[in-house]
Motif scaffolding. Structure first.
Motif, PDB file in Angstrom:
ATOM      1  N   ALA A 176       0.851  -1.186   0.000  1.00  0.00           N
ATOM      2  CA  ALA A 176       0.000   0.000   0.000  1.00  0.00           C
ATOM      3  C   ALA A 176       0.889   1.239   0.000  1.00  0.00           C
ATOM      4  CB  ALA A 176      -0.912  -0.007   1.220  1.00  0.00           C
ATOM      5  N   VAL A 177       0.629   2.140  -0.932  1.00  0.00           N
ATOM      6  CA  VAL A 177       1.439   3.346  -1.098  1.00  0.00           C
ATOM      7  C   VAL A 177       0.570   4.571  -0.872  1.00  0.00           C
ATOM      8  CG1 VAL A 177       2.895   4.668  -2.683  1.00  0.00           C
ATOM      9  CG2 VAL A 177       2.894   2.171  -2.791  1.00  0.00           C
ATOM     10  N   GLU A 178       1.060   5.492  -0.056  1.00  0.00           N
ATOM     11  CA  GLU A 178       0.391   6.772   0.156  1.00  0.00           C
ATOM     12  C   GLU A 178       1.393   7.879  -0.149  1.00  0.00           C
ATOM     13  OE1 GLU A 178      -1.725   6.822   4.082  1.00  0.00           O
ATOM     14  OE2 GLU A 178      -0.871   4.803   4.183  1.00  0.00           O
ATOM     15  N   LEU A 179       0.983   8.820  -0.953  1.00  0.00           N
ATOM     16  CA  LEU A 179       1.834   9.956  -1.296  1.00  0.00           C
ATOM     17  C   LEU A 179       0.968  11.197  -1.350  1.00  0.00           C
ATOM     18  CD1 LEU A 179       4.660  10.989  -2.128  1.00  0.00           C
ATOM     19  CD2 LEU A 179       3.977  10.579  -4.509  1.00  0.00           C
ATOM     20  N   GLY A 180       1.121  12.077  -0.359  1.00  0.00           N
ATOM     21  CA  GLY A 180       0.239  13.225  -0.291  1.00  0.00           C
ATOM     22  C   GLY A 180      -1.208  12.772  -0.219  1.00  0.00           C
ATOM     23  N   SER A 181      -2.033  13.289  -1.116  1.00  0.00           N
ATOM     24  CA  SER A 181      -3.448  12.915  -1.133  1.00  0.00           C
ATOM     25  C   SER A 181      -3.728  11.696  -1.998  1.00  0.00           C
ATOM     26  CB  SER A 181      -4.277  14.094  -1.656  1.00  0.00           C
ATOM     27  OG  SER A 181      -3.910  14.414  -2.999  1.00  0.00           O
ATOM     28  N   ALA A 182      -2.704  11.147  -2.647  1.00  0.00           N
ATOM     29  CA  ALA A 182      -2.882  10.014  -3.563  1.00  0.00           C
ATOM     30  C   ALA A 182      -2.505   8.712  -2.872  1.00  0.00           C
ATOM     31  CB  ALA A 182      -2.040  10.202  -4.815  1.00  0.00           C
ATOM     32  N   SER A 183      -3.096   7.627  -3.355  1.00  0.00           N
ATOM     33  CA  SER A 183      -2.773   6.312  -2.808  1.00  0.00           C
ATOM     34  C   SER A 183      -2.990   5.250  -3.872  1.00  0.00           C
ATOM     35  CB  SER A 183      -3.623   6.008  -1.575  1.00  0.00           C
ATOM     36  OG  SER A 183      -5.007   5.980  -1.901  1.00  0.00           O
ATOM     37  N   GLY A 184      -2.356   4.105  -3.682  1.00  0.00           N
ATOM     38  CA  GLY A 184      -2.500   3.012  -4.635  1.00  0.00           C
ATOM     39  C   GLY A 184      -1.771   1.786  -4.121  1.00  0.00           C
ATOM     40  N   LEU A 185      -1.745   0.744  -4.943  1.00  0.00           N
ATOM     41  CA  LEU A 185      -1.123  -0.520  -4.576  1.00  0.00           C
ATOM     42  C   LEU A 185      -0.057  -0.903  -5.593  1.00  0.00           C
ATOM     43  CD1 LEU A 185      -4.116  -2.824  -3.517  1.00  0.00           C
ATOM     44  CD2 LEU A 185      -2.371  -1.859  -2.016  1.00  0.00           C
ATOM     45  N   ILE A 186       1.070  -1.367  -5.084  1.00  0.00           N
ATOM     46  CA  ILE A 186       2.070  -2.019  -5.926  1.00  0.00           C
ATOM     47  C   ILE A 186       1.827  -3.520  -5.809  1.00  0.00           C
ATOM     48  CG2 ILE A 186       4.513  -2.470  -6.300  1.00  0.00           C
ATOM     49  CD1 ILE A 186       5.132   0.251  -5.136  1.00  0.00           C
ATOM     50  N   ALA A 187       1.554  -4.174  -6.927  1.00  0.00           N
ATOM     51  CA  ALA A 187       1.253  -5.600  -6.903  1.00  0.00           C
ATOM     52  C   ALA A 187       2.517  -6.420  -6.680  1.00  0.00           C
ATOM     53  CB  ALA A 187       0.573  -6.021  -8.204  1.00  0.00           C
ATOM     54  N   ALA A 188       2.342  -7.581  -6.079  1.00  0.00           N
ATOM     55  CA  ALA A 188       3.458  -8.494  -5.877  1.00  0.00           C
ATOM     56  C   ALA A 188       3.972  -9.000  -7.219  1.00  0.00           C
ATOM     57  CB  ALA A 188       3.014  -9.668  -5.004  1.00  0.00           C
ATOM     58  N   GLY A 189       5.247  -9.351  -7.272  1.00  0.00           N
ATOM     59  CA  GLY A 189       5.797  -9.901  -8.504  1.00  0.00           C
ATOM     60  C   GLY A 189       7.297  -9.698  -8.585  1.00  0.00           C
ATOM     61  N   GLY A 190       7.905 -10.320  -9.575  1.00  0.00           N
ATOM     62  CA  GLY A 190       9.335 -10.207  -9.772  1.00  0.00           C
ATOM     63  C   GLY A 190       9.698  -8.996 -10.592  1.00  0.00           C
ATOM     64  N   GLY A 191      10.937  -8.528 -10.429  1.00  0.00           N
ATOM     65  CA  GLY A 191      11.401  -7.376 -11.190  1.00  0.00           C
ATOM     66  C   GLY A 191      10.881  -6.075 -10.634  1.00  0.00           C
ATOM     67  N   ARG A 192      11.000  -5.033 -11.436  1.00  0.00           N
ATOM     68  CA  ARG A 192      10.568  -3.699 -11.002  1.00  0.00           C
ATOM     69  C   ARG A 192       9.043  -3.619 -11.053  1.00  0.00           C
ATOM     70  NH1 ARG A 192      13.649  -1.070  -7.977  1.00  0.00           N
ATOM     71  NH2 ARG A 192      12.730   0.919  -7.464  1.00  0.00           N
ATOM     72  N   ARG A 193       8.414  -3.358  -9.915  1.00  0.00           N
ATOM     73  CA  ARG A 193       6.960  -3.261  -9.831  1.00  0.00           C
ATOM     74  C   ARG A 193       6.605  -1.830  -9.441  1.00  0.00           C
ATOM     75  NH1 ARG A 193       4.793  -7.439 -12.289  1.00  0.00           N
ATOM     76  NH2 ARG A 193       2.951  -7.389 -10.963  1.00  0.00           N
ATOM     77  N   GLN A 194       5.496  -1.314  -9.949  1.00  0.00           N
ATOM     78  CA  GLN A 194       5.219   0.106  -9.781  1.00  0.00           C
ATOM     79  C   GLN A 194       3.735   0.387  -9.607  1.00  0.00           C
ATOM     80  OE1 GLN A 194       6.574   1.404 -13.755  1.00  0.00           O
ATOM     81  NE2 GLN A 194       4.463   1.941 -14.193  1.00  0.00           N
ATOM     82  N   VAL A 195       3.464   1.614  -9.162  1.00  0.00           N
ATOM     83  CA  VAL A 195       2.112   2.165  -9.157  1.00  0.00           C
ATOM     84  C   VAL A 195       2.228   3.621  -9.587  1.00  0.00           C
ATOM     85  CG1 VAL A 195       2.208   2.849  -6.712  1.00  0.00           C
ATOM     86  CG2 VAL A 195      -0.004   2.510  -7.823  1.00  0.00           C
ATOM     87  N   ARG A 196       1.298   4.046 -10.431  1.00  0.00           N
ATOM     88  CA  ARG A 196       1.250   5.444 -10.879  1.00  0.00           C
ATOM     89  C   ARG A 196       0.232   6.198 -10.041  1.00  0.00           C
ATOM     90  NH1 ARG A 196       0.162   6.489 -16.788  1.00  0.00           N
ATOM     91  NH2 ARG A 196       1.180   8.443 -16.314  1.00  0.00           N
ATOM     92  N   LEU A 197       0.618   7.371  -9.602  1.00  0.00           N
ATOM     93  CA  LEU A 197      -0.243   8.188  -8.751  1.00  0.00           C
ATOM     94  C   LEU A 197      -0.302   9.607  -9.302  1.00  0.00           C
ATOM     95  CD1 LEU A 197       1.179   7.116  -5.258  1.00  0.00           C
ATOM     96  CD2 LEU A 197      -0.861   6.203  -6.385  1.00  0.00           C
ATOM     97  N   THR A 198      -1.488  10.192  -9.262  1.00  0.00           N
ATOM     98  CA  THR A 198      -1.649  11.592  -9.666  1.00  0.00           C
ATOM     99  C   THR A 198      -1.935  12.410  -8.423  1.00  0.00           C
ATOM    100  OG1 THR A 198      -2.471  10.981 -11.859  1.00  0.00           O
ATOM    101  CG2 THR A 198      -2.938  13.208 -11.087  1.00  0.00           C
ATOM    102  N   LEU A 199      -1.039  13.327  -8.109  1.00  0.00           N
ATOM    103  CA  LEU A 199      -1.163  14.145  -6.912  1.00  0.00           C
ATOM    104  C   LEU A 199      -2.184  15.251  -7.115  1.00  0.00           C
ATOM    105  CD1 LEU A 199       2.636  14.367  -6.108  1.00  0.00           C
ATOM    106  CD2 LEU A 199       0.946  12.939  -4.980  1.00  0.00           C
ATOM    107  N   GLY A 200      -2.769  15.698  -6.019  1.00  0.00           N
ATOM    108  CA  GLY A 200      -3.756  16.757  -6.085  1.00  0.00           C
ATOM    109  C   GLY A 200      -3.104  18.127  -6.132  1.00  0.00           C
ATOM    110  N   PRO A 201      -3.865  19.149  -6.504  1.00  0.00           N
ATOM    111  CA  PRO A 201      -3.320  20.510  -6.565  1.00  0.00           C
ATOM    112  C   PRO A 201      -2.879  21.033  -5.203  1.00  0.00           C
ATOM    113  CG  PRO A 201      -5.703  20.514  -6.861  1.00  0.00           C
ATOM    114  CD  PRO A 201      -5.284  19.097  -6.911  1.00  0.00           C
ATOM    115  N   GLY A 202      -3.423  20.440  -4.124  1.00  0.00           N
ATOM    116  CA  GLY A 202      -3.052  20.875  -2.778  1.00  0.00           C
ATOM    117  C   GLY A 202      -1.834  20.192  -2.213  1.00  0.00           C
ATOM    118  N   ASP A 203      -1.222  19.292  -2.974  1.00  0.00           N
ATOM    119  CA  ASP A 203      -0.042  18.567  -2.495  1.00  0.00           C
ATOM    120  C   ASP A 203       1.211  19.411  -2.688  1.00  0.00           C
ATOM    121  OD1 ASP A 203      -1.352  16.259  -1.597  1.00  0.00           O
ATOM    122  OD2 ASP A 203      -1.460  15.473  -3.641  1.00  0.00           O
ATOM    123  N   THR A 204       1.273  20.501  -1.955  1.00  0.00           N
ATOM    124  CA  THR A 204       2.404  21.424  -2.037  1.00  0.00           C
ATOM    125  C   THR A 204       3.288  21.265  -0.808  1.00  0.00           C
ATOM    126  OG1 THR A 204       1.083  23.148  -0.988  1.00  0.00           O
ATOM    127  CG2 THR A 204       1.068  23.067  -3.400  1.00  0.00           C
TER     128      THR A 204
END
Length: 451
Positions: free
Chosen positions: A297-325
């Motif tokens: 589970a990933v939280e970054l500012g007002s955004a959140s998401g999941l990085i799935a299990a697996g081999g190699g480089r695994r990622q989640v894309r997040l779009t931050l809000g305008p208030g994440d200053t």
């Protein structure tokens, strides 16, 4: 049998009178049906002044003299209309559309030309139900009729594929297009089946990434993402809420973590790194780790998401809000139970790039902006008087650090060393100290400027 089975031509009967009438009727039918030419397949009613032997296909909804004859071929012959039912395999040229057609038994199917739609077409090659258009030639040309020409490749859903595949001996080597998401990808393959991304362009933001080239685009906003810097000598295990273990990472709630072989085992709780003013408000970023054993589970500012299990480089894309200053907190935790992973990155890019360690000493230098151990021992050699020194702090810390004296560096003569209270002597880049009476100034100090 009174007529032929295919074209329904009338047959002469034995001892028939006026045989020429039947014979001529058959000839006229042949004249109309052999090399059949249809004026139209949309004519709902007979034209007011038809040409002799003119033929029309009667569509649904016919009226007037064509009413009730839908799906048949109408031919104007010798002053009246003759209607014949087409049979599968009949060929016709449709004059109004400049198209060659074949009757399938249920409808007309194009053979090419006009706006007809053949189900498959092979030019010096064999087309099949998957590759419906095949060409074997040294070159193909698509040119404009007026000023422009655009080749369109359409897919039915955002998760489908719309691409151009390059092969050698019918084995894939490279591909460019939309492959499973909204990003334009240039992919490469060494074996013809497994693909890697060489370039990714986000079609929404325009961001570009080169995943196969370490550090090419984006940059890593995290410090000590591989947990290799450990100035506090944290040995792993339990961390209380708000406590720091490996540099730049602190516990959120009761946390338990251990580093082994470069991989972090997060048994409980959550770890967090606060990033100093990254200026990412409204941006789309990617958080990635190496080979997680479970979902993260990933939280970054007002955004959140999941990085799935697996081999190699695994990622989640997040779009931050305008208030994440301002400063931005990144938190990681196991979505369920515990999780094991390595090498965390945060990039302003459409996709994660491979892990790249910073140069020797660079990672420690970055960490020391927020935490460092300052050890020094200075002596005047006189053995008396008050000694005052202002020591430079390099790199400068994030703000004026909180200082805690941990002990002497060399001798007990340093014991009285204290921090100056003067604001000019103590800044983010200087550390002012004094000692009276021993002629020595020194000790081991912990300087903390964590965000």
């Amino acid at each position: 049998m009174t007529a032929t089975p295919k074209l329904d031509l009338p047959l002469l009967a034995a001892s028939q009178a006026q045989k020429h009438v039947t014979h001529n009727e058959a000839l006229m039918a042949l004249d109309a049906l052999v090399h059949l030419s249809l004026k139209s397949r949309t004519q709902l009613a007979p034209p007011p002044d038809p040409e002799d032997q003119a033929s029309y296909f009667v569509p649904d909804g016919a009226t007037g003299g064509f009413a009730g004859q839908e799906g048949r071929v109408a031919t104007f012959s010798d002053g009246h209309w003759m209607f014949r039912t087409p049979r599968a395999g009949w060929f016709a040229y449709l004059e109004s559309e400049s198209a060659a057609l074949i009757w399938t038994g249920t409808g007309w199917q194009g053979l090419g030309g006009g706006d007809s739609s053949p189900s498959r077409l092979g030019v010096n090659a064999v087309a099949d139900t998957t590759t419906r258009f095949a060409v074997a030639a040294d070159a193909s040309l698509f040119t404009s009729e007026t000023a422009d020409h655009r080749l369109k490749i359409n897919r039915s859903s955002p998760t489908g594929t719309a691409s151009v595949l390059f092969q050698t001996g019918f084995s894939a080597a490279a591909e460019i297009g939309l492959t499973g998401d909204q990003a334009l990808r240039l992919r490469h393959s060494a074996d013809g089946s497994s693909f890697g991304d060489a370039m990714i362009i986000d079609t929404v933001s325009g961001q570009v990434a080169f995943p196969a080239t370490s550090g090419a685009v984006g940059g890593d906003y995290l410090i000590n993402g591989d947990f290799s810097i450990n100035q506090r000598n944290f040995g792993g295990g339990a961390l209380a809420d708000g406590s720091f273990g490996y540099d730049r990472w602190k516990a959120v709630g009761a946390t338990s973590l251990t580093l082994s072989g470069g991989r972090l085992a997060l048994a409980a709780g959550k770890i967090r790194q606060v990033i100093e003013a990254p200026d990412l408000a409204g941006a789309t970023v990617v958080v990635s780790v190496e080979s997680p054993t479970g979902a993260i589970a990933v939280e970054l500012g007002s955004a959140s998401g999941l990085i799935a299990a697996g081999g190699g480089r695994r990622q989640v894309r997040l779009t931050l809000g305008p208030g994440d200053t301002g400063n931005l907190a990144l938190s990681l935790s196991a979505a369920s139970g515990s999780v094991n992973f390595a090498k965390v990155k945060l990039e302003h890019a459409p996709a994660a790039s491979p892990w790249r360690s910073r140069r020797p000493g660079e990672e420690l230098f970055l960490c020391q902006r927020y935490y460092r151990i300052l050890a020094f021992s200075l002596s005047t050699g006189t053995g008396g008087g008050t000694q005052t020194y202002s020591l430079p702090i390099t790199p400068p810390m994030a703000f004026i650090p909180v200082a805690t004296r941990l002990g002497n560096m060399i001798s007990a003569g340093e014991a009285g060393t204290s921090r100056l209270t003067s604001s000019s002597a103590n800044t983010a880049s200087t550390f002012g100290v004094y000692n009276g009476g021993t002629g020595m100034v020194g000790g081991i100090f912990e300087l903390v400027a964590e965000l």
